[in-house]
Design a protein around this motif. Structure first.
Motif, PDB file in Angstrom:
ATOM      1  N   ALA A  24       0.836  -1.209   0.000  1.00  0.00           N
ATOM      2  CA  ALA A  24       0.000   0.000   0.000  1.00  0.00           C
ATOM      3  C   ALA A  24       0.867   1.254   0.000  1.00  0.00           C
ATOM      4  O   ALA A  24       0.591   2.216  -0.729  1.00  0.00           O
ATOM      5  CB  ALA A  24      -0.929  -0.011   1.215  1.00  0.00           C
ATOM      6  N   GLN A  25       1.912   1.243   0.818  1.00  0.00           N
ATOM      7  CA  GLN A  25       2.790   2.411   0.881  1.00  0.00           C
ATOM      8  C   GLN A  25       3.518   2.638  -0.439  1.00  0.00           C
ATOM      9  O   GLN A  25       3.682   3.783  -0.884  1.00  0.00           O
ATOM     10  CB  GLN A  25       3.806   2.238   2.017  1.00  0.00           C
ATOM     11  CG  GLN A  25       3.205   2.317   3.405  1.00  0.00           C
ATOM     12  CD  GLN A  25       4.205   1.924   4.481  1.00  0.00           C
ATOM     13  OE1 GLN A  25       4.997   0.996   4.311  1.00  0.00           O
ATOM     14  NE2 GLN A  25       4.184   2.654   5.600  1.00  0.00           N
ATOM     15  N   LEU A  26       3.943   1.574  -1.078  1.00  0.00           N
ATOM     16  CA  LEU A  26       4.638   1.718  -2.360  1.00  0.00           C
ATOM     17  C   LEU A  26       3.688   2.176  -3.457  1.00  0.00           C
ATOM     18  O   LEU A  26       4.069   2.962  -4.328  1.00  0.00           O
ATOM     19  CB  LEU A  26       5.296   0.388  -2.742  1.00  0.00           C
ATOM     20  CG  LEU A  26       6.520   0.021  -1.904  1.00  0.00           C
ATOM     21  CD1 LEU A  26       6.915  -1.432  -2.132  1.00  0.00           C
ATOM     22  CD2 LEU A  26       7.693   0.953  -2.236  1.00  0.00           C
ATOM     23  N   THR A  27       2.449   1.707  -3.405  1.00  0.00           N
ATOM     24  CA  THR A  27       1.449   2.180  -4.369  1.00  0.00           C
ATOM     25  C   THR A  27       1.209   3.673  -4.181  1.00  0.00           C
ATOM     26  O   THR A  27       1.160   4.436  -5.159  1.00  0.00           O
ATOM     27  CB  THR A  27       0.137   1.398  -4.199  1.00  0.00           C
ATOM     28  OG1 THR A  27       0.374   0.002  -4.428  1.00  0.00           O
ATOM     29  CG2 THR A  27      -0.923   1.889  -5.170  1.00  0.00           C
ATOM     30  N   GLU A  28       1.071   4.102  -2.936  1.00  0.00           N
ATOM     31  CA  GLU A  28       0.896   5.533  -2.640  1.00  0.00           C
ATOM     32  C   GLU A  28       2.083   6.348  -3.149  1.00  0.00           C
ATOM     33  O   GLU A  28       1.912   7.416  -3.750  1.00  0.00           O
ATOM     34  CB  GLU A  28       0.731   5.740  -1.142  1.00  0.00           C
ATOM     35  CG  GLU A  28      -0.598   5.251  -0.577  1.00  0.00           C
ATOM     36  CD  GLU A  28      -0.658   5.378   0.933  1.00  0.00           C
ATOM     37  OE1 GLU A  28       0.407   5.617   1.552  1.00  0.00           O
ATOM     38  OE2 GLU A  28      -1.756   5.255   1.496  1.00  0.00           O
ATOM     39  N   VAL A 101      15.158   6.847  -2.775  1.00  0.00           N
ATOM     40  CA  VAL A 101      15.635   5.499  -3.073  1.00  0.00           C
ATOM     41  C   VAL A 101      14.761   4.505  -2.306  1.00  0.00           C
ATOM     42  O   VAL A 101      14.459   4.699  -1.125  1.00  0.00           O
ATOM     43  CB  VAL A 101      17.115   5.333  -2.673  1.00  0.00           C
ATOM     44  CG1 VAL A 101      17.546   3.880  -2.829  1.00  0.00           C
ATOM     45  CG2 VAL A 101      18.001   6.237  -3.520  1.00  0.00           C
ATOM     46  N   PHE A 102      14.358   3.432  -3.000  1.00  0.00           N
ATOM     47  CA  PHE A 102      13.491   2.416  -2.413  1.00  0.00           C
ATOM     48  C   PHE A 102      14.247   1.088  -2.347  1.00  0.00           C
ATOM     49  O   PHE A 102      14.754   0.613  -3.367  1.00  0.00           O
ATOM     50  CB  PHE A 102      12.216   2.268  -3.236  1.00  0.00           C
ATOM     51  CG  PHE A 102      11.400   3.529  -3.310  1.00  0.00           C
ATOM     52  CD1 PHE A 102      10.384   3.774  -2.400  1.00  0.00           C
ATOM     53  CD2 PHE A 102      11.668   4.490  -4.283  1.00  0.00           C
ATOM     54  CE1 PHE A 102       9.639   4.946  -2.460  1.00  0.00           C
ATOM     55  CE2 PHE A 102      10.932   5.663  -4.349  1.00  0.00           C
ATOM     56  CZ  PHE A 102       9.916   5.892  -3.429  1.00  0.00           C
ATOM     57  N   VAL A 121      17.671  -2.288  -4.926  1.00  0.00           N
ATOM     58  CA  VAL A 121      17.651  -0.841  -4.733  1.00  0.00           C
ATOM     59  C   VAL A 121      17.060  -0.209  -5.984  1.00  0.00           C
ATOM     60  O   VAL A 121      17.622  -0.327  -7.069  1.00  0.00           O
ATOM     61  CB  VAL A 121      19.067  -0.297  -4.464  1.00  0.00           C
ATOM     62  CG1 VAL A 121      19.028   1.205  -4.262  1.00  0.00           C
ATOM     63  CG2 VAL A 121      19.685  -0.994  -3.250  1.00  0.00           C
ATOM     64  N   ASN A 122      15.927   0.454  -5.815  1.00  0.00           N
ATOM     65  CA  ASN A 122      15.170   0.974  -6.953  1.00  0.00           C
ATOM     66  C   ASN A 122      15.089   2.489  -6.960  1.00  0.00           C
ATOM     67  O   ASN A 122      14.920   3.118  -5.916  1.00  0.00           O
ATOM     68  CB  ASN A 122      13.736   0.440  -6.953  1.00  0.00           C
ATOM     69  CG  ASN A 122      13.651  -1.044  -7.215  1.00  0.00           C
ATOM     70  OD1 ASN A 122      13.412  -1.814  -6.308  1.00  0.00           O
ATOM     71  ND2 ASN A 122      13.860  -1.450  -8.444  1.00  0.00           N
ATOM     72  N   GLU A 123      15.125   3.035  -8.170  1.00  0.00           N
ATOM     73  CA  GLU A 123      14.802   4.437  -8.379  1.00  0.00           C
ATOM     74  C   GLU A 123      13.293   4.653  -8.306  1.00  0.00           C
ATOM     75  O   GLU A 123      12.835   5.687  -7.809  1.00  0.00           O
ATOM     76  CB  GLU A 123      15.321   4.886  -9.752  1.00  0.00           C
ATOM     77  CG  GLU A 123      14.869   6.264 -10.174  1.00  0.00           C
ATOM     78  CD  GLU A 123      15.181   6.574 -11.633  1.00  0.00           C
ATOM     79  OE1 GLU A 123      14.892   7.711 -12.047  1.00  0.00           O
ATOM     80  OE2 GLU A 123      15.688   5.687 -12.349  1.00  0.00           O
ATOM     81  N   LEU A 124      12.527   3.681  -8.798  1.00  0.00           N
ATOM     82  CA  LEU A 124      11.073   3.834  -8.913  1.00  0.00           C
ATOM     83  C   LEU A 124      10.346   3.052  -7.826  1.00  0.00           C
ATOM     84  O   LEU A 124      10.642   1.878  -7.577  1.00  0.00           O
ATOM     85  CB  LEU A 124      10.595   3.348 -10.283  1.00  0.00           C
ATOM     86  CG  LEU A 124      11.125   4.096 -11.514  1.00  0.00           C
ATOM     87  CD1 LEU A 124      10.562   3.474 -12.781  1.00  0.00           C
ATOM     88  CD2 LEU A 124      10.787   5.571 -11.437  1.00  0.00           C
ATOM     89  N   ALA A 125       9.366   3.688  -7.222  1.00  0.00           N
ATOM     90  CA  ALA A 125       8.529   3.006  -6.233  1.00  0.00           C
ATOM     91  C   ALA A 125       7.736   1.875  -6.878  1.00  0.00           C
ATOM     92  O   ALA A 125       7.512   0.822  -6.269  1.00  0.00           O
ATOM     93  CB  ALA A 125       7.582   4.006  -5.581  1.00  0.00           C
ATOM     94  N   SER A 126       7.309   2.068  -8.124  1.00  0.00           N
ATOM     95  CA  SER A 126       6.518   1.051  -8.812  1.00  0.00           C
ATOM     96  C   SER A 126       7.339  -0.216  -9.049  1.00  0.00           C
ATOM     97  O   SER A 126       6.830  -1.336  -8.904  1.00  0.00           O
ATOM     98  CB  SER A 126       5.977   1.591 -10.140  1.00  0.00           C
ATOM     99  OG  SER A 126       7.025   2.111 -10.942  1.00  0.00           O
TER     100      SER A 126
END
Length: 530
Positions: A24-28, A101-102, A121-126
């Motif tokens: 949910a947090q990553l979708t937000e 950073v995610f 380690v991602n640049e994008l939350a999606s």
């Protein structure tokens, strides 16, 4: 601000660092950052730009003395120097500075004895949402005692390579350094690259370190008997559909390992195709497209937010990623016993292979290495008749070691556990594509059920001398007249010509790609017409 040690990767001064946010947090976060929109089912929907599938020409393995002699170098496994890898990695780390950073710290491998820890380690939350749902999510206690990862993946779609300066083929690069336990993915937003980078890593590590056979397959289990089965097959052969039998427990839909104790899912989620998705035909996948899942490149009505699964204007490779517990009959954790049956699926658009045939150990190794299916006429520009596709081990782009190593491991397991192996044609009968008809799903399910419950063990078999396989002459709930493909063709001469043509393609492919295979495996394949 807690940085969770990303300075070790060269990422200094990140704006904010998030670790293991919930779905949910990553979708937000993705919505806040403008990465996508919500569908009417609550799924996060993104488009991935020019890269809507894997980019095999942009995949590299770092060529170091420690790995050089065990990698099967070639078109699928291209070398890159450590110097070029480190230079691009440094640029990606610098690119991620002053950005959000995610991080996802998770596991690959449902069997605790063989699991590997991956930090992504991602640049994008999606994309972080995607890998959060695709890998095995740790409990809070496991996360508190996570320690150091076994492998780290840096993914930065926004960083574009300079092919001339960076020594790569395009703006995208997917690079694996097995010795440094580091993967770098940049220039492409297609999330499947992250998933397959994990798979490619396990396909190197598991055989060498653990004597585990990694498999590009789906797997399920009979909840009453505990019997397990694995299904190999290239895209379009029915691997996902046939393993997702509502009467059976789904262990996993794509990637597994085979140990001395049994099989286990590498993943904690599924990555299903959406093109032409039908609620009645595949209700489980249809129902999994909801809040918490990530949908890639599916066209959606901007007002109603309803999907048009038939629209392939962005790509035919439309996808959805979701956790496996979105499937009601999922076996969690994804662990099962020794496979009773191995099924090789092929969609033969030539219409000449039997609907099901039994393979001995040598033939099983032959067809495992060969990895055959056929493209349909009209699926690509210039394809006017069926075209053979041979993908080594049913997953050539992800297998870094020599094919013979994986084949030998399969052969040893078949012999040790007396596992039955079947070649199943989910393609055409009565003629090639355009003349014959596609094998009915209910017939294929009936044949696989008969293989799993042992009914085919007592069937009468007839040897097909051309394709060198044993064909059962009857199967419950399947018309006897379709068991031998030549009988289903009105024009027998046309069948003979087409069958001989395909058998020749098998032989030519094997001679070209695997000239050093043992003679007993070569001899187990299709033969020349007498």
């Amino acid at each position: 601000m807690e940085t969770y040690g990303i300075e070790k990767l060269g990422i200094i001064g990140a704006k904010t660092v998030y670790r293991n946010l919930t779905g949910a947090q990553l979708t937000e976060a993705a919505l806040r950052r403008g990465e996508g929109t919500l569908s009417n089912t609550g799924a996060l929907v993104v488009t991935t730009g020019k890269y809507t599938g894997r980019s095999p020409d942009d995949k590299f393995i770092v060529d170091t003395p420690g790995v050089h002699d065990v990698i099967a170098w070639g078109k699928a496994n291209k070398p890159i120097s450590r110097e070029k890898f480190d230079a691009i990695k440094g640029k990606v780390a610098a690119y991620l500075q002053n950005r959000e950073v995610f991080i996802f710290d998770g596991r690959a491998g449902a069997d605790p004895a063989y699991t590997k820890k991956f930090r992504v380690v991602n640049e994008l939350a999606s994309q972080n949402l995607f890998i959060h749902q695709l890998l095995i999510r740790p409990t809070k206690e496991e996360l508190d005692h996570y320690g150091e990862p076994d492998f780290t993946i840096l993914s930065a779609p926004g960083f574009k390579c300079d092919p001339k300066a960076d020594g790569v083929n395009s703006e995208a690069a997917i690079m694996i350094d097995y010795e440094a336990h580091m993967i770098v993915i940049c220039g492409t937003q297609y999330a499947g690259e992250i998933k397959k980078a994990v798979f490619s890593t396990l396909n190197y590590v598991m055989p060498l370190e653990k004597n585990i056979l990694p498999m590009h397959c789906s797997a399920n289990m009979n909840p009453e008997t505990g019997d397990t089965a694995v299904f190999f097959g290239l895209s379009g052969t029915g691997k996902t559909t046939l393993s997702a039998d509502p009467q059976l427990k789904l262990i996993g839909d794509d990637e597994h390992g085979w140990s001395d104790q049994g099989i286990f899912n590498f993943e904690g989620g599924c990555y299903a195709k959406c093109i032409n998705l039908d609620k009645d035909a595949e209700p489980e996948i249809f129902g999994a497209i909801r809040f918490g899942s990530l949908v890639e490149n599916v066209v959606m009505d901007p007002e109603t937010r309803e999907f048009d699964f038939q629209d392939d204007s962005l790509t035919e490779n439309t996808r959805v990623g979701y956790p496996i517990d979105f499937i009601s009959n999922a076996e969690i954790p994804g662990v099962g016993g020794i496979p009773k049956v191995v099924v090789f699926l092929t969609a033969d658009a030539f219409g000449v292979l039997p609907p099901i045939s039994r393979l001995n150990q040598d033939a099983a190794m032959y067809h495992f290495v060969t990895g055959f299916t056929a493209k349909l006429a009209g699926t690509e520009r210039g394809v006017v008749e069926p075209q053979p596709t041979f993908s080594t081990l049913f997953g050539e782009p992800f297998m870094p070691l020599a094919p013979a190593r994986y084949a030998q491991m399969l052969g040893e397991r078949i012999a040790k556990y007396n596992t039955k192996v079947y070649l199943v044609n989910t393609g055409w009968s009565g003629g090639p594509y355009g003349v014959g008809s596609r094998m009915k799903l209910r017939y294929t399910r009936a044949m696989i059920a008969a293989a799993l419950n042992g009914t085919l063990d007592s069937a009468e078999y007839k040897h097909d001398g051309l394709f060198n396989v044993d064909v059962p002459q009857s199967c419950p709930n399947v018309p006897a007249e379709i068991m031998n493909p030549r009988d289903t063709w009105a024009d027998k001469k046309a069948y003979d010509e087409t069958a001989n043509k395909l058998a020749g393609m098998f032989r030519d492919n094997f001679a070209k790609k695997y000239p050093d295979m043992p003679k007993n495996i070569i001899a187990a394949g299709p033969r020349a017409a007498e």
